[in-house]
Design a protein around this motif. Structure first.
Motif, PDB file in Angstrom:
ATOM      1  N   ALA A 236       2.381  -3.976  -7.418  1.00 36.10           N
ATOM      2  CA  ALA A 236       2.110  -5.149  -6.589  1.00 36.10           C
ATOM      3  C   ALA A 236       1.728  -6.351  -7.447  1.00 36.10           C
ATOM      4  CB  ALA A 236       0.991  -4.827  -5.600  1.00 36.10           C
ATOM      5  N   SER A 237       0.977  -6.098  -8.529  1.00 31.62           N
ATOM      6  CA  SER A 237       0.619  -7.199  -9.432  1.00 31.62           C
ATOM      7  C   SER A 237       1.858  -7.792 -10.090  1.00 31.62           C
ATOM      8  CB  SER A 237      -0.365  -6.700 -10.491  1.00 31.62           C
ATOM      9  OG  SER A 237      -1.554  -6.227  -9.888  1.00 31.62           O
ATOM     10  N   GLN A 239       4.890  -7.668  -8.959  1.00 39.23           N
ATOM     11  CA  GLN A 239       5.679  -8.349  -7.931  1.00 39.23           C
ATOM     12  C   GLN A 239       5.130  -9.743  -7.636  1.00 39.23           C
ATOM     13  OE1 GLN A 239       5.723  -6.289  -4.193  1.00 39.23           O
ATOM     14  NE2 GLN A 239       7.447  -7.475  -3.375  1.00 39.23           N
ATOM     15  N   LYS A 240       3.825  -9.908  -7.763  1.00 31.36           N
ATOM     16  CA  LYS A 240       3.206 -11.197  -7.465  1.00 31.36           C
ATOM     17  C   LYS A 240       3.351 -12.190  -8.613  1.00 31.36           C
ATOM     18  CE  LYS A 240      -1.212 -13.298  -6.169  1.00 31.36           C
ATOM     19  NZ  LYS A 240      -2.640 -13.018  -5.823  1.00 31.36           N
ATOM     20  N   PHE A 241       3.122 -11.708  -9.855  1.00 35.63           N
ATOM     21  CA  PHE A 241       3.039 -12.633 -10.973  1.00 35.63           C
ATOM     22  C   PHE A 241       4.318 -12.740 -11.799  1.00 35.63           C
ATOM     23  CE2 PHE A 241      -1.452 -11.392 -10.339  1.00 35.63           C
ATOM     24  CZ  PHE A 241      -1.962 -12.652 -10.031  1.00 35.63           C
ATOM     25  N   GLN A 263      -5.465 -13.637 -15.376  1.00 35.44           N
ATOM     26  CA  GLN A 263      -4.343 -12.902 -14.787  1.00 35.44           C
ATOM     27  C   GLN A 263      -3.372 -12.438 -15.869  1.00 35.44           C
ATOM     28  OE1 GLN A 263      -2.974 -15.922 -12.076  1.00 35.44           O
ATOM     29  NE2 GLN A 263      -4.280 -15.199 -10.378  1.00 35.44           N
TER      30      GLN A 263
END
Length: 453
Positions: A236-237, A239-241, A263
């Motif tokens: 998920a990380s 996919q976000k960044f 991040q």
């Protein structure tokens, strides 16, 4: 106005409620009986055909023996041929129609009822309880114990013997042979009771194996949760960044918000964390290979483990234990050693054995759990001992030497040790425990020394 009786305002009548209160325990007993009987049939289902073929041959064969080779007062070929026909019928069970195959347990038990207790009781009485038929009947009862569960043994013996008595009395009125048979009933009962106890103990060992397999399943479920959640979180990380990083290198990167430094540092750790999670999953896969006794990835998932470190982590992680409880675990770290094995699996084994051993020790006021490390020949070992063993009066210590203490390697009431035996057997080790008066006082886990044959 007459007051309403709360007992009469309920929807069920009193008789119906009483019937319902009696029905549940009766249903529970019935379910238990059927479960035991069907489990007993499953245990021997693979041997039904060989046993029945043997019976089909021996029924007419022994007619020749007792008729011509060693003549007996009474023989009955038709009865033996009926037994042969029943045996051949069950031996051909694989060719039965599906509708008939459902009744295999009942047909099997019915055949045993006829071929063992009924037939041998009847022939014993017809031959005036001769020595040969007494021994034959005793052998038949031992065979019955080996073939069925303890409930079926009791029912088949009682019903079959009663039918044998009844047919004998119908053919030869009088109670002389029946009275002689009654003298041998205590001997037959002893054989049945002793055999039933051993059979029940064997069932306990099978149940221990089943509990060990359930323990493996629980381990797989528990150990899979954490790494899978970790992988999902890191995915998920990414996919976000990840779009931000890709956008930062494109011509219109000014329109894309750059990730913060914190991040970016978190993203740098993502590959290592995913690799760690995959390593944990590989350890769980090794657990499945242990259960299935499959070769394969063990060399890739094993590592050298320092046993003192594994035990210290297991002591610190004992669930629900206070610092005062942990203080009752006396850990002697001398003679530390390394072992080869899957880290997750070995840690789970040690934690389970330690927890169960501590709970057993905790039942005795003032007792402590003493953990020793040592070497014996080409073996390393971990010994978990109840400290009260060394605090007994001298008279009790001498008394225990006369057979009241035993050492075994089968654990019907300790699934943690059954699971440990399963895992340690994979790496060449084994487990023993010492039991006195029904309680465990010492558990020893044996590990082969690295490089030993």
């Amino acid at each position: 106005m007459t007051a309403l009786n709360p007992l009469t305002t309920m929807t069920e009548k009193p008789d119906a409620r009483r019937h319902s209160s009696l029905r549940w325990p009766l249903q529970h007993v019935t379910d238990y009986v059927f479960e035991v009987v069907l489990d007993g049939v499953r245990q021997v289902e693979g041997n039904l055909a060989p046993v029945c073929i043997c019976g089909a041959i021996t029924f007419p064969l022994y007619w020749l023996v007792w008729r011509y080779l060693f003549p007996q007062p009474y023989e009955n070929l038709p009865l033996r041929l009926v037994g042969t026909a029943l045996c051949l019928f069950i031996a051909a069970k694989d060719w039965w129609p599906p509708a008939l195959r459902r009744y295999l347990p009942a047909i099997w038990l019915g055949m045993l009822l006829y071929a063992l207790p009924f037939f041998f009781t009847f022939m014993l009485l017809q031959n005036n309880t001769s020595d040969i038929w007494i021994m034959s009947t005793l052998s038949a009862l031992f065979l019955l114990v080996l073939l069925v569960d303890w409930i079926s043994v009791i029912v088949l013996f009682v019903v079959g013997s009663a039918l044998g008595w009844g047919v004998h009395v119908l053919m030869e009125p009088g109670m002389q042979s029946v009275n002689l048979y009654a003298e041998f009933v205590p001997i037959f009962l002893f054989a049945l009771i002793a055999g039933t106890i051993f059979n029940y103990k064997a069932a306990g060992f099978r149940e221990a194996g089943a509990r060990a397999r359930r323990e493996v399943g629980a381990l797989v479920a528990k150990e899979m949760q954490s790494p899978l959640v970790s992988i999902r979180t890191h995915a998920a990380s990414l996919q976000k960044f990840l779009p931000m990083l890709i956008g930062g290198q494109s011509p219109d990167s000014a329109a894309t918000e750059a990730p913060a430094p914190s991040q970016l540092r978190a993203l740098e750790r993502v590959p290592a964390r995913i690799e760690e999670a995959v390593g944990q999953i590989n350890s769980v896969v090794e657990t499945l290979l242990v259960e299935g006794d499959e070769p394969g990835a063990q060399a890739e998932t094993t590592s050298a483990l320092l046993i003192s470190q594994c035990l210290a982590e297991a002591i610190d992680g004992m669930p629900g234990k206070s610092e005062l409880d942990r203080a009752r675990v006396i850990f002697h770290r001398d003679n530390d050693f390394h072992i080869q094995g899957p880290p997750t699996l070995i840690a789970h084994v040690l934690a389970g054995v330690l927890e169960a051993s501590f709970d057993s020790t905790y039942q005795h006021t003032g007792a402590e759990l003493v953990i020793d490390l040592g070497r014996a020949g080409r073996w390393n070992y971990i010994r978990l001992q109840d400290s009260s063993v060394g605090l007994r009066p001298m008279a009790v210590a001498h008394l225990l030497r006369f057979g009241l203490v035993r050492t075994d390697r089968k654990f019907p009431n300790r699934p943690d040790l059954a699971f440990a035996k399963l895992v340690l057997g994979r790496i060449g080790g084994w487990v023993t425990r010492t039991v006195e008066f029904g309680r465990t006082t010492e558990v020893v886990l044996w590990f082969p020394q690295p490089g030993s044959p």
